[in-house]
Design a protein around this motif. Structure first.
Motif, PDB file in Angstrom:
ATOM      1  N   LEU A  42      48.354  23.135  48.230  1.00  0.00           N
ATOM      2  CA  LEU A  42      48.889  24.331  47.561  1.00  0.00           C
ATOM      3  C   LEU A  42      48.681  24.276  46.053  1.00  0.00           C
ATOM      4  N   ARG A  43      48.732  23.089  45.477  1.00  0.00           N
ATOM      5  CA  ARG A  43      48.473  22.954  44.042  1.00  0.00           C
ATOM      6  C   ARG A  43      47.017  23.301  43.746  1.00  0.00           C
ATOM      7  N   LYS A  44      46.131  22.873  44.629  1.00  0.00           N
ATOM      8  CA  LYS A  44      44.694  23.119  44.451  1.00  0.00           C
ATOM      9  C   LYS A  44      44.309  24.557  44.805  1.00  0.00           C
ATOM     10  N   TYR A  45      44.965  25.097  45.840  1.00  0.00           N
ATOM     11  CA  TYR A  45      44.659  26.444  46.338  1.00  0.00           C
ATOM     12  C   TYR A  45      45.968  27.225  46.507  1.00  0.00           C
ATOM     13  N   PRO A  46      46.499  27.775  45.430  1.00  0.00           N
ATOM     14  CA  PRO A  46      47.819  28.423  45.512  1.00  0.00           C
ATOM     15  C   PRO A  46      47.859  29.726  46.327  1.00  0.00           C
ATOM     16  N   GLU A  47      46.713  30.359  46.558  1.00  0.00           N
ATOM     17  CA  GLU A  47      46.721  31.657  47.244  1.00  0.00           C
ATOM     18  C   GLU A  47      45.715  31.696  48.386  1.00  0.00           C
ATOM     19  N   GLN A  48      46.087  32.423  49.437  1.00  0.00           N
ATOM     20  CA  GLN A  48      45.128  32.656  50.510  1.00  0.00           C
ATOM     21  C   GLN A  48      44.298  33.881  50.157  1.00  0.00           C
ATOM     22  N   HIS A  49      43.131  33.988  50.758  1.00  0.00           N
ATOM     23  CA  HIS A  49      42.255  35.127  50.489  1.00  0.00           C
ATOM     24  C   HIS A  49      42.807  36.397  51.130  1.00  0.00           C
ATOM     25  N   THR A  50      42.213  37.520  50.774  1.00  0.00           N
ATOM     26  CA  THR A  50      42.677  38.820  51.283  1.00  0.00           C
ATOM     27  C   THR A  50      41.681  39.442  52.269  1.00  0.00           C
ATOM     28  N   ILE A  51      40.698  38.690  52.708  1.00  0.00           N
ATOM     29  CA  ILE A  51      39.670  39.205  53.616  1.00  0.00           C
ATOM     30  C   ILE A  51      40.204  39.095  55.040  1.00  0.00           C
ATOM     31  N   GLN A  52      40.924  40.101  55.477  1.00  0.00           N
ATOM     32  CA  GLN A  52      41.617  40.039  56.760  1.00  0.00           C
ATOM     33  C   GLN A  52      40.923  40.817  57.877  1.00  0.00           C
ATOM     34  N   SER A  53      40.250  41.897  57.548  1.00  0.00           N
ATOM     35  CA  SER A  53      39.599  42.692  58.597  1.00  0.00           C
ATOM     36  C   SER A  53      38.174  42.199  58.823  1.00  0.00           C
ATOM     37  N   GLU A  54      37.639  42.525  59.990  1.00  0.00           N
ATOM     38  CA  GLU A  54      36.265  42.130  60.280  1.00  0.00           C
ATOM     39  C   GLU A  54      35.275  42.888  59.400  1.00  0.00           C
ATOM     40  N   LYS A  55      35.611  44.107  59.024  1.00  0.00           N
ATOM     41  CA  LYS A  55      34.742  44.870  58.109  1.00  0.00           C
ATOM     42  C   LYS A  55      34.683  44.181  56.746  1.00  0.00           C
ATOM     43  N   ALA A  56      35.843  43.750  56.241  1.00  0.00           N
ATOM     44  CA  ALA A  56      35.877  43.054  54.950  1.00  0.00           C
ATOM     45  C   ALA A  56      35.118  41.730  55.035  1.00  0.00           C
ATOM     46  N   LEU A  57      35.249  41.036  56.163  1.00  0.00           N
ATOM     47  CA  LEU A  57      34.511  39.779  56.358  1.00  0.00           C
ATOM     48  C   LEU A  57      33.008  40.052  56.396  1.00  0.00           C
ATOM     49  N   TYR A  58      32.611  41.091  57.123  1.00  0.00           N
ATOM     50  CA  TYR A  58      31.192  41.461  57.193  1.00  0.00           C
ATOM     51  C   TYR A  58      30.650  41.760  55.792  1.00  0.00           C
ATOM     52  N   ASP A  59      31.382  42.556  55.029  1.00  0.00           N
ATOM     53  CA  ASP A  59      30.951  42.902  53.670  1.00  0.00           C
ATOM     54  C   ASP A  59      30.817  41.652  52.804  1.00  0.00           C
ATOM     55  N   TYR A  60      31.756  40.731  52.938  1.00  0.00           N
ATOM     56  CA  TYR A  60      31.736  39.495  52.163  1.00  0.00           C
ATOM     57  C   TYR A  60      30.509  38.650  52.528  1.00  0.00           C
ATOM     58  N   VAL A  61      30.233  38.521  53.820  1.00  0.00           N
ATOM     59  CA  VAL A  61      29.084  37.732  54.279  1.00  0.00           C
ATOM     60  C   VAL A  61      27.783  38.379  53.812  1.00  0.00           C
ATOM     61  N   ILE A  62      27.671  39.684  53.951  1.00  0.00           N
ATOM     62  CA  ILE A  62      26.440  40.383  53.549  1.00  0.00           C
ATOM     63  C   ILE A  62      26.212  40.254  52.041  1.00  0.00           C
ATOM     64  N   GLU A  63      27.279  40.307  51.269  1.00  0.00           N
ATOM     65  CA  GLU A  63      27.145  40.137  49.819  1.00  0.00           C
ATOM     66  C   GLU A  63      26.563  38.756  49.484  1.00  0.00           C
ATOM     67  N   LEU A  64      27.063  37.715  50.135  1.00  0.00           N
ATOM     68  CA  LEU A  64      26.524  36.370  49.912  1.00  0.00           C
ATOM     69  C   LEU A  64      25.089  36.259  50.418  1.00  0.00           C
ATOM     70  N   LYS A  65      24.832  36.833  51.584  1.00  0.00           N
ATOM     71  CA  LYS A  65      23.473  36.791  52.142  1.00  0.00           C
ATOM     72  C   LYS A  65      22.489  37.471  51.198  1.00  0.00           C
ATOM     73  N   ASN A  66      22.861  38.638  50.687  1.00  0.00           N
ATOM     74  CA  ASN A  66      21.972  39.375  49.788  1.00  0.00           C
ATOM     75  C   ASN A  66      21.759  38.643  48.464  1.00  0.00           C
TER      76      ASN A  66
END
Length: 168
Positions: free
Chosen positions: A32-56
């Motif tokens: 928790l000290r190293k990573y105080p917050e969880q990410h907000t990518i909860q939907s599959e659409k948001a995950l898809y967008d995140y992956v495509i952004e990295l892929k591109n």
């Protein structure tokens, strides 16, 4: 000393340090000290967008990804954290390839850097199918802190097994 199954292959010194964190009940506090917050990518659409952004950003010329999803069965069945599947089909006189990436639902409640590490790992499989030197070089190209994040993901899995979710 508790057996730390996710840390097999690491040095005795590192395993000893983690064992001490576990025995003192400080692993969760460390994470928790190293990573105080969880990410907000909860939907599959948001995950898809995140992956495509990295892929591109890193793999522009690689074949397209047809599906990205969280999958609750991955960790239990395959003892993995993510999966890349590649299917080739013949359509008439053309060969069509289909790439899919699945991420364990464990990473729905994880820090963004650890989700990124899993996504980078699965994206690297688009170019390199085996876990070889070229594969890990590609992972490190996409995420310079890849090896540390992989260790931290293993610490998160240890935390989940010992004391439950990191974030409440």
């Amino acid at each position: 000393m508790q057996k730390l199954k996710y840390l097999q292959g690491y040095s005795d010194q590192l395993i000893s340090q983690v064992s001490q964190l576990v025995e003192n009940g400080n692993l969760k506090r460390y994470l928790l000290r190293k990573y105080p917050e969880q990410h907000t990518i909860q939907s599959e659409k948001a995950l898809y967008d995140y992956v495509i952004e990295l892929k591109n950003q890193y793999l522009k010329k690689s074949s397209p990804i047809s599906k990205v999803a969280y999958d609750g069965k991955i960790h239990m069945v395959n003892h993995a954290l993510g999966m890349h599947s590649f299917v080739s089909r013949v359509h008439g006189n053309k060969l069509k390839a289909k790439n899919e990436i699945r991420v364990s639902t464990i990473f729905k409640q994880a820090p963004l850097p650890l989700l990124r590490m899993i996504v980078v790992h699965e994206l690297a499989h688009i170019k390199e199918k085996e876990h070889n030197k070229a594969f890990y070089q590609l992972c490190c190209h996409m995420e310079s802190d890849y090896h540390q994040l992989e260790l931290d993901a293993r610490l998160l899995l240890t935390q989940l097994e010992i004391d439950g979710p990191l974030y409440n």
